[in-house]
Structure formats: C-alpha cells, structure tokens
Design a protein around this motif. Structure first.
Motif, PDB file in Angstrom:
ATOM      1  N   LYS A   1      31.516 -15.796   7.798  1.00  0.00           N
ATOM      2  CA  LYS A   1      32.211 -14.589   8.249  1.00  0.00           C
ATOM      3  C   LYS A   1      33.442 -14.279   7.409  1.00  0.00           C
ATOM      4  O   LYS A   1      33.920 -13.145   7.412  1.00  0.00           O
ATOM      5  CB  LYS A   1      32.568 -14.716   9.724  1.00  0.00           C
ATOM      6  N   ALA A   2      33.937 -15.246   6.654  1.00  0.00           N
ATOM      7  CA  ALA A   2      35.094 -15.003   5.785  1.00  0.00           C
ATOM      8  C   ALA A   2      34.807 -13.872   4.796  1.00  0.00           C
ATOM      9  O   ALA A   2      35.729 -13.173   4.351  1.00  0.00           O
ATOM     10  CB  ALA A   2      35.465 -16.278   5.035  1.00  0.00           C
ATOM     11  N   TYR A   3      33.535 -13.649   4.468  1.00  0.00           N
ATOM     12  CA  TYR A   3      33.184 -12.604   3.504  1.00  0.00           C
ATOM     13  C   TYR A   3      33.370 -11.197   4.064  1.00  0.00           C
ATOM     14  O   TYR A   3      33.303 -10.220   3.316  1.00  0.00           O
ATOM     15  CB  TYR A   3      31.764 -12.794   2.975  1.00  0.00           C
ATOM     16  N   LEU A   4      33.646 -11.065   5.344  1.00  0.00           N
ATOM     17  CA  LEU A   4      33.994  -9.754   5.881  1.00  0.00           C
ATOM     18  C   LEU A   4      35.311  -9.263   5.270  1.00  0.00           C
ATOM     19  O   LEU A   4      35.552  -8.061   5.185  1.00  0.00           O
ATOM     20  CB  LEU A   4      34.122  -9.801   7.407  1.00  0.00           C
ATOM     21  N   GLU A   5      36.155 -10.190   4.866  1.00  0.00           N
ATOM     22  CA  GLU A   5      37.472  -9.845   4.325  1.00  0.00           C
ATOM     23  C   GLU A   5      37.651 -10.259   2.868  1.00  0.00           C
ATOM     24  O   GLU A   5      38.523  -9.720   2.186  1.00  0.00           O
ATOM     25  CB  GLU A   5      38.570 -10.523   5.161  1.00  0.00           C
ATOM     26  N   TYR A   6      36.876 -11.223   2.386  1.00  0.00           N
ATOM     27  CA  TYR A   6      37.127 -11.823   1.069  1.00  0.00           C
ATOM     28  C   TYR A   6      36.672 -10.928  -0.087  1.00  0.00           C
ATOM     29  O   TYR A   6      35.597 -10.333  -0.042  1.00  0.00           O
ATOM     30  CB  TYR A   6      36.433 -13.183   0.957  1.00  0.00           C
ATOM     31  N   GLU A   7      37.489 -10.879  -1.131  1.00  0.00           N
ATOM     32  CA  GLU A   7      37.127 -10.309  -2.420  1.00  0.00           C
ATOM     33  C   GLU A   7      37.680 -11.246  -3.475  1.00  0.00           C
ATOM     34  O   GLU A   7      38.785 -11.780  -3.314  1.00  0.00           O
ATOM     35  CB  GLU A   7      37.776  -8.943  -2.633  1.00  0.00           C
ATOM     36  N   GLY A   8      36.920 -11.473  -4.545  1.00  0.00           N
ATOM     37  CA  GLY A   8      37.431 -12.310  -5.614  1.00  0.00           C
ATOM     38  C   GLY A   8      36.369 -13.214  -6.187  1.00  0.00           C
ATOM     39  O   GLY A   8      35.170 -13.050  -5.939  1.00  0.00           O
ATOM     40  N   PRO A   9      36.812 -14.218  -6.966  1.00  0.00           N
ATOM     41  CA  PRO A   9      35.873 -15.136  -7.622  1.00  0.00           C
ATOM     42  C   PRO A   9      35.193 -16.052  -6.606  1.00  0.00           C
ATOM     43  O   PRO A   9      35.773 -16.402  -5.583  1.00  0.00           O
ATOM     44  CB  PRO A   9      36.754 -15.927  -8.584  1.00  0.00           C
ATOM     45  N   LEU A  10      33.950 -16.438  -6.931  1.00  0.00           N
ATOM     46  CA  LEU A  10      33.187 -17.355  -6.089  1.00  0.00           C
ATOM     47  C   LEU A  10      33.210 -18.744  -6.711  1.00  0.00           C
ATOM     48  O   LEU A  10      33.229 -18.878  -7.942  1.00  0.00           O
ATOM     49  CB  LEU A  10      31.749 -16.862  -5.941  1.00  0.00           C
ATOM     50  N   SER A  11      33.181 -19.745  -5.875  1.00  0.00           N
ATOM     51  CA  SER A  11      33.191 -21.124  -6.378  1.00  0.00           C
ATOM     52  C   SER A  11      31.920 -21.401  -7.178  1.00  0.00           C
ATOM     53  O   SER A  11      30.907 -20.711  -7.041  1.00  0.00           O
ATOM     54  CB  SER A  11      33.310 -22.101  -5.203  1.00  0.00           C
ATOM     55  N   GLY A  12      31.977 -22.430  -8.004  1.00  0.00           N
ATOM     56  CA  GLY A  12      30.797 -22.844  -8.767  1.00  0.00           C
ATOM     57  C   GLY A  12      30.392 -21.862  -9.851  1.00  0.00           C
ATOM     58  O   GLY A  12      29.208 -21.786 -10.186  1.00  0.00           O
ATOM     59  N   ASP A  13      31.326 -21.081 -10.354  1.00  0.00           N
ATOM     60  CA  ASP A  13      31.006 -20.109 -11.407  1.00  0.00           C
ATOM     61  C   ASP A  13      29.868 -19.168 -11.009  1.00  0.00           C
ATOM     62  O   ASP A  13      28.960 -18.904 -11.794  1.00  0.00           O
ATOM     63  CB  ASP A  13      30.644 -20.803 -12.723  1.00  0.00           C
ATOM     64  N   ARG A  14      29.906 -18.677  -9.760  1.00  0.00           N
ATOM     65  CA  ARG A  14      28.859 -17.779  -9.269  1.00  0.00           C
ATOM     66  C   ARG A  14      29.295 -16.322  -9.304  1.00  0.00           C
ATOM     67  O   ARG A  14      28.808 -15.500  -8.543  1.00  0.00           O
ATOM     68  CB  ARG A  14      28.446 -18.177  -7.853  1.00  0.00           C
ATOM     69  N   GLY A  15      30.215 -15.996 -10.204  1.00  0.00           N
ATOM     70  CA  GLY A  15      30.645 -14.610 -10.357  1.00  0.00           C
ATOM     71  C   GLY A  15      31.745 -14.249  -9.389  1.00  0.00           C
ATOM     72  O   GLY A  15      32.531 -15.100  -8.955  1.00  0.00           O
ATOM     73  N   MET A  16      31.781 -12.951  -9.040  1.00  0.00           N
ATOM     74  CA  MET A  16      32.799 -12.485  -8.110  1.00  0.00           C
ATOM     75  C   MET A  16      32.230 -11.390  -7.223  1.00  0.00           C
ATOM     76  O   MET A  16      31.194 -10.804  -7.524  1.00  0.00           O
ATOM     77  CB  MET A  16      34.030 -11.993  -8.861  1.00  0.00           C
ATOM     78  N   VAL A  17      32.927 -11.154  -6.106  1.00  0.00           N
ATOM     79  CA  VAL A  17      32.520 -10.104  -5.176  1.00  0.00           C
ATOM     80  C   VAL A  17      33.686  -9.150  -4.948  1.00  0.00           C
ATOM     81  O   VAL A  17      34.845  -9.553  -4.940  1.00  0.00           O
ATOM     82  CB  VAL A  17      32.014 -10.668  -3.828  1.00  0.00           C
ATOM     83  N   LYS A  18      33.316  -7.874  -4.766  1.00  0.00           N
ATOM     84  CA  LYS A  18      34.286  -6.834  -4.443  1.00  0.00           C
ATOM     85  C   LYS A  18      33.691  -5.976  -3.337  1.00  0.00           C
ATOM     86  O   LYS A  18      32.552  -5.519  -3.445  1.00  0.00           O
ATOM     87  CB  LYS A  18      34.586  -5.981  -5.672  1.00  0.00           C
ATOM     88  N   ARG A  19      34.449  -5.754  -2.296  1.00  0.00           N
ATOM     89  CA  ARG A  19      33.985  -4.967  -1.152  1.00  0.00           C
ATOM     90  C   ARG A  19      33.878  -3.492  -1.546  1.00  0.00           C
ATOM     91  O   ARG A  19      34.819  -2.918  -2.084  1.00  0.00           O
ATOM     92  CB  ARG A  19      34.957  -5.157   0.008  1.00  0.00           C
ATOM     93  N   VAL A  20      32.702  -2.875  -1.269  1.00  0.00           N
ATOM     94  CA  VAL A  20      32.510  -1.460  -1.564  1.00  0.00           C
ATOM     95  C   VAL A  20      32.290  -0.630  -0.304  1.00  0.00           C
ATOM     96  O   VAL A  20      32.372   0.598  -0.356  1.00  0.00           O
ATOM     97  CB  VAL A  20      31.351  -1.224  -2.570  1.00  0.00           C
ATOM     98  N   ASP A  21      32.016  -1.281   0.806  1.00  0.00           N
ATOM     99  CA  ASP A  21      31.885  -0.580   2.082  1.00  0.00           C
ATOM    100  C   ASP A  21      32.065  -1.586   3.200  1.00  0.00           C
ATOM    101  O   ASP A  21      31.802  -2.790   3.027  1.00  0.00           O
ATOM    102  CB  ASP A  21      30.517   0.110   2.207  1.00  0.00           C
ATOM    103  N   GLN A  22      32.504  -1.088   4.350  1.00  0.00           N
ATOM    104  CA  GLN A  22      32.677  -1.925   5.538  1.00  0.00           C
ATOM    105  C   GLN A  22      32.776  -1.014   6.744  1.00  0.00           C
ATOM    106  O   GLN A  22      33.033   0.181   6.612  1.00  0.00           O
ATOM    107  CB  GLN A  22      33.933  -2.770   5.424  1.00  0.00           C
TER     108      GLN A  22
END
Length: 131
Positions: A57-78
C-alpha cells in the motif's frame, strides 16, 4: 465517492519495457496490473494488461527509485475507488481520478487481461452479474 479505497497509476521506467502499473486498494494490498498503454493515449481502449503480484500500500503515495535497480515509478493518476463486481477473472470498479474517471472493467480472456470502460449489457439486470 468517498469509499475508503483508492487507486493509483504509476509510470514504471528504467527497467525492461516502459509500462504503467494500475494498483487497486483491496484490504491490506494493492491488486496490480501492468498496463501497456496509458489511458487517454493513442490506441484507446481496450488496453492490454497483465496481472502481476500485489504491491504494498506504500505505493499509493510513493514516487522514486525502486530497490534492486528496478527503475523508478512516478504517479500519473490517483483517486477514490469503489469495487462493483469482483471475481478471479473479472473486476468492475468505479474510479474517480483524472485519467480514470468512470466505471471500468478488468477482464481476463485466457492469459491476457484487458482494461476498458464498463458497458453493462441488457441481460445483467440492475448491477448484478449474469449467470
């Protein structure tokens, strides 16, 4: 639509093929589908989707790099979310966001899932699932 449930769409880049994660709050987890197109982009609906592992559920608020060199996420809608129907291969929900605003269906046809606006058929009755 204040229901207590929320959804988020995260743009996931920098790891594999660019995609968007659609996360629907359900209990203590986020049910998650990988979308291969962003709603509103050329190509329209239906959008091919893959059911992937539930997210925290932390991903409801999280934006940024992902652990393990899995890229990054940016929220585009909510926004707020209300489930209308829910089975193992069919999920109808109402979303109150910017890109997703209305009633939608995630439906599995074999291994492939699809996201599309929900259009009730005449044989479904007043909100019930046809059996």
């Amino acid at each position: 639509m204040a229901t207590g449930n929320r959804f988020v769409i995260l743009h996931h880049s920098g790891f594999g093929r660019e995609h968007w994660d659609l996360c629907l709050e359900h209990g203590e987890a986020l049910l998650t589908w990988r979308l291969w197109r962003l709603p509103g982009e050329p190509g329209g609906f239906p959008i091919p989707a893959d059911r992937i592992g539930d997210h925290r559920k932390a991903y409801l608020e999280y934006e940024g790099p992902l652990s393990g060199d899995r890229g990054m996420v940016k929220r585009v809608d909510q926004g707020d979310l209300q489930f209308k129907e829910f089975t193992a291969d069919d999920c109808v929900f109402e979303a109150a966001g910017t890109l997703l605003n209305g009633v939608y269906r995630l439906n599995s046809k074999g291994e492939q899932w699809w996201l599309e606006p929900f259009k009730p058929s005449a044989d479904r009755g007043a909100g019930g699932r046809a059996h």
